[in-house]
Design an enzyme around this catalytic site. Structure first.
Site, PDB file in Angstrom:
ATOM      1  N   TYR A  50     -11.142   3.764 -10.887  1.00 45.07           N
ATOM      2  CA  TYR A  50     -10.792   4.385  -9.596  1.00 45.07           C
ATOM      3  C   TYR A  50     -10.674   5.903  -9.697  1.00 45.07           C
ATOM      4  O   TYR A  50     -10.148   6.521  -8.768  1.00 45.07           O
ATOM      5  CB  TYR A  50      -9.423   3.881  -9.112  1.00 45.07           C
ATOM      6  CG  TYR A  50      -9.246   2.396  -9.023  1.00 45.07           C
ATOM      7  CD1 TYR A  50     -10.006   1.643  -8.133  1.00 45.07           C
ATOM      8  CD2 TYR A  50      -8.297   1.735  -9.795  1.00 45.07           C
ATOM      9  CE1 TYR A  50      -9.822   0.273  -8.026  1.00 45.07           C
ATOM     10  CE2 TYR A  50      -8.102   0.372  -9.692  1.00 45.07           C
ATOM     11  CZ  TYR A  50      -8.865  -0.357  -8.808  1.00 45.07           C
ATOM     12  OH  TYR A  50      -8.667  -1.703  -8.701  1.00 45.07           O
ATOM     13  N   ARG A  88      -7.729   1.872 -14.824  1.00 46.97           N
ATOM     14  CA  ARG A  88      -7.659   2.627 -13.564  1.00 46.97           C
ATOM     15  C   ARG A  88      -8.347   4.000 -13.610  1.00 46.97           C
ATOM     16  O   ARG A  88      -9.020   4.374 -12.656  1.00 46.97           O
ATOM     17  CB  ARG A  88      -6.206   2.767 -13.091  1.00 46.97           C
ATOM     18  CG  ARG A  88      -5.539   1.415 -12.821  1.00 46.97           C
ATOM     19  CD  ARG A  88      -4.178   1.534 -12.166  1.00 46.97           C
ATOM     20  NE  ARG A  88      -4.281   1.951 -10.792  1.00 46.97           N
ATOM     21  CZ  ARG A  88      -4.105   3.168 -10.352  1.00 46.97           C
ATOM     22  NH1 ARG A  88      -3.706   4.112 -11.175  1.00 46.97           N
ATOM     23  NH2 ARG A  88      -4.279   3.464  -9.093  1.00 46.97           N
ATOM     24  N   GLU A 108       4.427  -6.278   1.717  1.00 47.60           N
ATOM     25  CA  GLU A 108       3.991  -6.804   0.420  1.00 47.60           C
ATOM     26  C   GLU A 108       3.740  -5.666  -0.575  1.00 47.60           C
ATOM     27  O   GLU A 108       2.603  -5.392  -0.945  1.00 47.60           O
ATOM     28  CB  GLU A 108       2.686  -7.605   0.606  1.00 47.60           C
ATOM     29  CG  GLU A 108       2.773  -8.714   1.617  1.00 47.60           C
ATOM     30  CD  GLU A 108       1.421  -9.043   2.251  1.00 47.60           C
ATOM     31  OE1 GLU A 108       0.396  -8.407   1.905  1.00 47.60           O
ATOM     32  OE2 GLU A 108       1.391  -9.932   3.104  1.00 47.60           O
ATOM     33  N   PRO A 109       4.794  -4.980  -1.001  1.00 39.97           N
ATOM     34  CA  PRO A 109       4.585  -3.849  -1.916  1.00 39.97           C
ATOM     35  C   PRO A 109       4.271  -4.310  -3.339  1.00 39.97           C
ATOM     36  O   PRO A 109       4.933  -5.204  -3.866  1.00 39.97           O
ATOM     37  CB  PRO A 109       5.944  -3.131  -1.883  1.00 39.97           C
ATOM     38  CG  PRO A 109       6.931  -4.190  -1.515  1.00 39.97           C
ATOM     39  CD  PRO A 109       6.216  -5.200  -0.668  1.00 39.97           C
ATOM     40  N   GLY A 110       3.252  -3.722  -3.917  1.00 36.93           N
ATOM     41  CA  GLY A 110       2.935  -3.984  -5.326  1.00 36.93           C
ATOM     42  C   GLY A 110       3.310  -2.761  -6.149  1.00 36.93           C
ATOM     43  O   GLY A 110       4.347  -2.690  -6.797  1.00 36.93           O
ATOM     44  N   CYS A 137     -16.365   1.446 -27.032  1.00 38.65           N
ATOM     45  CA  CYS A 137     -17.718   1.944 -27.233  1.00 38.65           C
ATOM     46  C   CYS A 137     -18.445   2.168 -25.931  1.00 38.65           C
ATOM     47  O   CYS A 137     -19.450   1.528 -25.636  1.00 38.65           O
ATOM     48  CB  CYS A 137     -18.495   1.008 -28.143  1.00 38.65           C
ATOM     49  SG  CYS A 137     -18.462   1.630 -29.816  1.00 38.65           S
ATOM     50  N   GLU A 138     -17.892   2.985 -25.091  1.00 34.33           N
ATOM     51  CA  GLU A 138     -18.541   3.602 -23.951  1.00 34.33           C
ATOM     52  C   GLU A 138     -17.560   4.661 -23.497  1.00 34.33           C
ATOM     53  O   GLU A 138     -16.443   4.694 -23.993  1.00 34.33           O
ATOM     54  CB  GLU A 138     -18.872   2.602 -22.848  1.00 34.33           C
ATOM     55  CG  GLU A 138     -17.715   1.927 -22.189  1.00 34.33           C
ATOM     56  CD  GLU A 138     -18.227   0.988 -21.084  1.00 34.33           C
ATOM     57  OE1 GLU A 138     -18.288   1.456 -19.937  1.00 34.33           O
ATOM     58  OE2 GLU A 138     -18.552  -0.173 -21.387  1.00 34.33           O
ATOM     59  N   GLY A 150       0.772  -1.234   0.000  1.00 28.93           N
ATOM     60  CA  GLY A 150       0.000   0.000   0.000  1.00 28.93           C
ATOM     61  C   GLY A 150       0.802   1.282   0.000  1.00 28.93           C
ATOM     62  O   GLY A 150       0.233   2.373   0.116  1.00 28.93           O
ATOM     63  N   TYR A 197      -1.164  -2.758 -12.076  1.00 33.45           N
ATOM     64  CA  TYR A 197      -2.608  -2.822 -12.344  1.00 33.45           C
ATOM     65  C   TYR A 197      -2.955  -2.213 -13.698  1.00 33.45           C
ATOM     66  O   TYR A 197      -4.013  -1.637 -13.879  1.00 33.45           O
ATOM     67  CB  TYR A 197      -3.411  -2.166 -11.204  1.00 33.45           C
ATOM     68  CG  TYR A 197      -2.957  -2.634  -9.832  1.00 33.45           C
ATOM     69  CD1 TYR A 197      -3.213  -3.944  -9.421  1.00 33.45           C
ATOM     70  CD2 TYR A 197      -2.215  -1.812  -8.985  1.00 33.45           C
ATOM     71  CE1 TYR A 197      -2.759  -4.403  -8.190  1.00 33.45           C
ATOM     72  CE2 TYR A 197      -1.755  -2.267  -7.756  1.00 33.45           C
ATOM     73  CZ  TYR A 197      -2.027  -3.561  -7.359  1.00 33.45           C
ATOM     74  OH  TYR A 197      -1.582  -4.015  -6.161  1.00 33.45           O
TER      75      TYR A 197
HETATM   76  C1  LIG Z   1      -2.996  -5.684  -3.358  1.00 32.19           C
HETATM   77  C2  LIG Z   1      -2.277  -6.174  -2.175  1.00 32.19           C
HETATM   78  C3  LIG Z   1      -1.000  -5.703  -1.892  1.00 32.19           C
HETATM   79  C4  LIG Z   1      -0.293  -4.652  -2.703  1.00 32.19           C
HETATM   80  O1  LIG Z   1      -0.880  -3.407  -2.647  1.00 32.19           O
HETATM   81  P1  LIG Z   1      -0.124  -2.151  -3.350  1.00 32.19           P
HETATM   82  O2  LIG Z   1      -1.021  -0.999  -3.100  1.00 32.19           O
HETATM   83  O3  LIG Z   1      -0.006  -2.481  -4.794  1.00 32.19           O
HETATM   84  O4  LIG Z   1       1.192  -2.025  -2.674  1.00 32.19           O
HETATM   85  C5  LIG Z   1      -0.343  -6.239  -0.789  1.00 32.19           C
HETATM   86  N1  LIG Z   1      -0.922  -7.171  -0.009  1.00 32.19           N
HETATM   87  C6  LIG Z   1      -2.163  -7.655  -0.252  1.00 32.19           C
HETATM   88  C7  LIG Z   1      -2.716  -8.687   0.622  1.00 32.19           C
HETATM   89  C8  LIG Z   1      -2.877  -7.160  -1.331  1.00 32.19           C
HETATM   90  O5  LIG Z   1      -4.111  -7.621  -1.559  1.00 32.19           O
END
Ligand SMILES: *Cc1c(COP(=O)(O)O)cnc(C)c1O
Length: 402
Positions: free
Chosen positions: A306, A302, A263-265, A332-333, A222, A360
């Site tokens: 969002y 996105r 858990e960085p995405g 087409c929207e 997050g 994403y």
């Molecule tokens: C989506 C998710 C993440 C990553 O979130 P980011 O905002 O991309 O860092 C980490 N842990 C869990 C369990 C998630 O569902």
């Protein structure tokens, strides 16, 4: 310069592989990863890349190569991670609302597991008892994240086991003799304020005495990334310092030397990625000019899903005079990528680059309107390599009975 891909490289990739095209920059991923490992060097910290942001197998391999672990949101992501070469002990499966059979598969694969419901926790306890250490996803009942659609830790959220149900968790742990190794929270995405993580830690610290075998505090992902050019990403140095203080000052955590997991995405792969599109049609509406591009919400959802902001740049005409454009897709929207954006003069045929498209982006793409999914390219050591072919007609027909 590390962490920077040039517009010439984007243009060259578009010329070679066509548009729309996702282009990722390997060294930027590494740079982001190193920011995290450097910031948290004083604490025993492990990072699990949240692979749902971008699962291309070449990206997963690269993430493995730079030493990062991986977090998965489905059993198929677990299988992709293993396929990419991660050893099971570097794979984490943070489940959510899933069938117990997937958890059994994850156990068979030997990966770490975080469980997010009382129901699956009980099934897990009955089947595996003390034999397989496991984590619990706690819902801390705090509000965090950029907006409600990407908040996951508040009272109305489906995620995790509410912290208020601690007595029920304890009952299950006791009568099935579970080995609770990890307490996990993930409160949302786009979290700028380090104090949100601090609040989460405080909630988890309250629970420590209830789980004597605890070894890991997992704070999820997050971290915020700057989508607007005037935004700042989460200050990970400040965050690391605040978190370390939390641990050091806590009477139990201070002595017990817990491992810290994240858990960085987005933080790892957002800024590495660009979606390069071609301007197909210009429509002058008087007040604003619509610039239509050869992609749409099917490839980057996105903005429509969002209200996310993605910086858009005309990479074909960097010296062109600035004026306002509304950039729209070809679906087409209504699919608006940006309204009244100031861009260098846009001409039909110009290439527009959408920034921060690594996380994403491709991963949420679809074949809506029977459009092909874009190709993906990885630029590494200055070389562009195709890592996914553009769809073809056969792909649209592949699973249909014809
Ligand atoms: C989506 C998710 C993440 C990553 O979130 P980011 O905002 O991309 O860092 C980490 N842990 C869990 C369990 C998630 O569902």
């Amino acid at each position: 310069m590390p962490g920077k891909i040039t517009n010439d490289q984007l243009i060259a990739a578009a010329n070679e592989f066509g548009t729309p095209l996702y282009v990722y920059h390997a060294e930027k991923i590494k740079e982001q990863y190193q920011k995290l490992t450097t910031a948290f060097a004083k604490q025993d910290t492990t990072f699990f890349y949240a692979s749902k942001a971008l699962t291309n197998i070449n990206i997963l391999r690269y993430i493995n190569e730079i030493g990062c672990n991986v977090d998965c949101s489905s059993i198929n992501e677990v299988k992709l991670a293993l396929h990419a070469g991660f050893p099971p002990e570097k794979v984490l499966y943070t489940s959510n609302g899933i069938d117990f059979s997937e958890i059994e598969e994850a156990v068979a694969a030997g990966v770490h597991i975080n469980i997010d419901s009382l129901s699956n926790l009980e099934k897990f306890g009955k089947k595996f008892g003390h034999s397989y250490p496991v984590g619990i996803r706690i819902r801390p009942n705090i509000m965090a994240g950029g907006n409600i659609k990407i908040s996951t830790g508040h009272e109305g959220s489906k995620f995790g086991i509410p912290v208020t149900q601690l007595d029920k968790i304890e009952e299950i742990v006791k009568h099935t003799n579970l080995f609770i190794r990890t307490l996990h929270i993930h409160t949302g995405s786009d979290i700028k304020d380090p104090d949100v993580f601090v609040k989460g830690i405080e909630v988890l610290f309250e629970l420590i005495p209830h789980f004597p075998e605890l070894e890991v505090i997992d704070l999820g992902g997050g971290f915020k990334v700057p989508y607007h050019t005037d935004e700042k990403e989460t200050d990970v140095n400040l965050l690391a310092q605040k978190i370390k203080e939390c641990f050091d000052n806590h009477p139990v955590a201070g002595n017990k030397k817990f491992k810290l997991w994240f858990e960085p995405g987005k933080f790892l792969v957002s800024a590495c990625g660009f979606l390069v599109s071609k301007v197909t049609v210009l429509k002058d509406n008087g007040a604003t000019v619509f610039a239509a591009v050869n992609t749409g919400l099917n490839h980057l959802i996105r903005p429509m899903m969002y209200d996310a902001y993605h910086h858009i740049e005309n990479i074909s005409n960097p010296a062109g005079e600035k004026r306002l454009y509304t950039i729209t897709g070809n679906i087409c929207e209504t699919d608006t990528f940006g309204s009244d954006r100031e861009l260098n003069e846009v001409r039909e045929g110009d290439l527009l680059a959408f920034h921060n498209a690594g996380a994403y982006g491709f991963e949420m793409s679809s074949n809506y309107n029977a459009r092909f999914k874009p190709a993906e390219v990885l630029v590494r050591d200055g070389k562009a390599q195709l890592i996914r072919k553009r769809d073809q007609m056969e792909d649209l027909l592949k699973n249909q009975i014809i």
